[in-house]
Design a protein around this motif. Structure first.
Motif, mmCIF file in Angstrom:
data_model
loop_
_atom_site.group_PDB
_atom_site.id
_atom_site.type_symbol
_atom_site.label_atom_id
_atom_site.label_comp_id
_atom_site.label_asym_id
_atom_site.label_seq_id
_atom_site.Cartn_x
_atom_site.Cartn_y
_atom_site.Cartn_z
ATOM 1 N N GLU A 1 -7.549 14.977 9.251
ATOM 2 C CA GLU A 1 -7.802 14.366 7.817
ATOM 3 C C GLU A 1 -7.071 13.141 7.446
ATOM 4 O OE1 GLU A 1 -8.816 15.787 3.253
ATOM 5 O OE2 GLU A 1 -8.209 17.188 5.042
ATOM 6 N N VAL A 2 -7.549 11.916 7.327
ATOM 7 C CA VAL A 2 -6.918 10.711 7.189
ATOM 8 C C VAL A 2 -6.683 10.628 5.765
ATOM 9 C CG1 VAL A 2 -6.880 8.289 7.365
ATOM 10 C CG2 VAL A 2 -7.625 9.956 9.108
ATOM 11 N N ALA A 3 -5.419 10.421 5.216
ATOM 12 C CA ALA A 3 -5.136 10.195 3.849
ATOM 13 C C ALA A 3 -5.771 8.766 3.190
ATOM 14 C CB ALA A 3 -3.611 10.177 3.583
ATOM 15 N N THR B 1 -4.714 6.617 1.206
ATOM 16 C CA THR B 1 -3.963 5.351 1.152
ATOM 17 C C THR B 1 -3.988 4.721 2.667
ATOM 18 O OG1 THR B 1 -2.253 6.952 1.395
ATOM 19 C CG2 THR B 1 -2.784 6.403 -0.896
ATOM 20 N N THR B 2 -3.726 5.857 3.768
ATOM 21 C CA THR B 2 -3.605 5.211 4.799
ATOM 22 C C THR B 2 -4.954 4.432 5.465
ATOM 23 O OG1 THR B 2 -2.208 6.924 5.512
ATOM 24 C CG2 THR B 2 -3.605 5.755 7.349
ATOM 25 N N TYR B 3 -6.323 5.123 5.247
ATOM 26 C CA TYR B 3 -7.283 4.486 5.383
ATOM 27 C C TYR B 3 -7.668 3.293 4.692
ATOM 28 C CZ TYR B 3 -12.523 3.663 5.785
ATOM 29 O OH TYR B 3 -13.636 3.189 5.925
ATOM 30 N N THR B 4 -7.285 2.992 3.639
ATOM 31 C CA THR B 4 -7.472 1.932 2.731
ATOM 32 C C THR B 4 -6.556 0.678 3.265
ATOM 33 O OG1 THR B 4 -8.035 3.112 0.796
ATOM 34 C CG2 THR B 4 -7.273 0.871 0.401
ATOM 35 N N HIS C 1 0.930 -1.344 0.106
ATOM 36 C CA HIS C 1 -0.108 0.049 -0.123
ATOM 37 C C HIS C 1 0.748 1.292 0.167
ATOM 38 C CE1 HIS C 1 -3.220 -2.942 1.232
ATOM 39 N NE2 HIS C 1 -3.961 -2.029 0.639
ATOM 40 N N GLY C 2 2.156 1.152 -0.033
ATOM 41 C CA GLY C 2 3.047 2.371 -0.320
ATOM 42 C C GLY C 2 3.157 2.913 1.153
ATOM 43 N N ILE C 3 3.017 2.395 2.168
ATOM 44 C CA ILE C 3 3.188 3.002 3.549
ATOM 45 C C ILE C 3 4.756 2.951 4.147
ATOM 46 C CG2 ILE C 3 2.426 2.643 5.955
ATOM 47 C CD1 ILE C 3 0.046 3.221 4.238
ATOM 48 N N ASP D 1 3.593 4.351 12.857
ATOM 49 C CA ASP D 1 3.497 5.967 13.133
ATOM 50 C C ASP D 1 2.767 6.680 12.422
ATOM 51 O OD1 ASP D 1 4.407 7.922 14.482
ATOM 52 O OD2 ASP D 1 6.215 8.272 13.385
ATOM 53 N N LEU D 2 1.549 6.108 12.168
ATOM 54 C CA LEU D 2 0.481 6.806 11.230
ATOM 55 C C LEU D 2 -0.282 7.923 12.062
ATOM 56 C CD1 LEU D 2 -0.492 3.763 9.109
ATOM 57 C CD2 LEU D 2 1.257 5.600 8.577
ATOM 58 N N SER D 3 -0.905 8.831 11.596
ATOM 59 C CA SER D 3 -1.740 9.896 12.351
ATOM 60 C C SER D 3 -2.968 9.178 12.761
ATOM 61 C CB SER D 3 -1.891 11.084 11.284
ATOM 62 O OG SER D 3 -2.916 11.835 11.789
ATOM 63 N N HIS D 4 -3.550 9.580 13.962
ATOM 64 C CA HIS D 4 -4.482 8.995 14.618
ATOM 65 C C HIS D 4 -5.714 10.226 14.286
ATOM 66 C CE1 HIS D 4 -3.152 5.676 16.524
ATOM 67 N NE2 HIS D 4 -2.071 6.317 17.019
ATOM 68 N N GLY D 5 -5.426 11.313 14.263
ATOM 69 C CA GLY D 5 -6.258 12.513 13.929
ATOM 70 C C GLY D 5 -6.199 13.110 12.846
#
Length: 275
Positions: free
Chosen positions: A106-108, A110-113, A44-46, A100-104
């Motif tokens: 606007e969620v990108a 790609t991160t949500y998926t 997913h490119g994370i 180390d992804l954001s919790h708050g």
């Protein structure tokens, strides 16, 4: 079956109720969890393909431990500024902390998926395999009319995985005991006490309840300390009970309430001695 029998000169109790740990006993991940997480993250490119995968082993363990400390029992009944209405919300925190992804905010997308796909795949055969020694034992126990249950430190996602491999046809819903629902964890004696009270008649002795699992402290020792009989399934001789005779011995009787087996196929031989 008689109430007690001898096997190799040791008296064992007749099994009146048998429980299984789930993860590591009935099914297992195809790779270590942190490696699976990283595979999905790379897809997913994370994280980049050049990432040091081993770094994420400790990150995952820390994320799991920290969130379980802050939001016990997978976030069940959490009160306060952070609410976790769904079980997957707790795992969302673990995944985001691991990478180390954001919790708050606007969620990108790609991160949500990534998070949603990872959560979905952890209920599928993309992640898990069952052991081929499970079904023969479940069939044997059913044939001999021995009630069975699941007794595991896990959340309700385990039910999806059990269903994935068709195991639910051997376990009635009332005999699936998960720490998430019971609000107590192995190795606490209360975990096993609650199960025995719920699943067996009063006249059934604790020693006639057998628990089978792959963890030394949380399964083998914990059940024994609760008065149950216990079987440790040690497919790789991880705990060394077979010593240098790993290729020859299929089981080892430790005492009158503890037996170690190479695989679940050997359990029917242990219980068969009680016929």
């Amino acid at each position: 079956m008689s109430q007690q029998v001898q096997k190799n000169g040791v008296i064992l109790a007749k099994p009146m109720f048998v429980t299984f740990d789930a993860y590591g006993t009935l099914y297992t991940p195809k790779k270590p969890i942190h490696e699976l997480y990283c595979s999905f993250a790379i897809e997913h490119g994370i994280i980049p393909e050049s990432s040091d995968i081993q770094v994420y082993e400790q990150r995952f363990l820390s994320a799991f431990k920290n969130n379980f400390s802050k939001y016990p029992n997978y976030g069940k009944n959490v009160v306060g500024p952070i609410r976790l209405p769904q079980l997957d919300d707790w795992w969302d925190l673990v995944i985001r902390d691991t990478f180390d992804l954001s919790h708050g905010g606007e969620v990108a997308s790609t991160t949500y998926t990534f998070v949603q796909d990872l959560l979905a795949d952890f209920k599928s055969t993309k992640v898990y395999d069952s052991f081929d020694d499970v079904v023969p034992l479940l069939d044997w126990l059913r044939h001999h009319h021995i009630p069975m249950g699941v007794a595991s430190n896990t959340d309700r996602n385990a039910i999806d995985v059990l269903n994935l491999f068709g195991f639910l046809k051997w376990f009635s819903p009332e005999n699936i005991f998960l720490s998430y629902d019971m609000d107590v964890l192995k190795p606490d004696k209360l975990f096993f006490d609650k199960i025995r009270q719920a699943a067996t008649p009063d006249e059934v002795a604790p020693s006639s309840c057998w628990h089978i699992g792959d963890e030394l402290s949380k399964d083998f020792t914990a059940a024994y300390n609760a008065g149950w009989s216990s079987i440790l399934v040690d497919r790789q001789n991880k705990h060394g009970f077979f010593g240098s005779q790993m290729g020859k011995l299929r089981s080892r009787i430790v005492n009158d309430r503890q037996v170690v087996v190479r695989d679940l196929k050997e359990v029917s031989n242990v219980f068969g001695a009680t016929e």
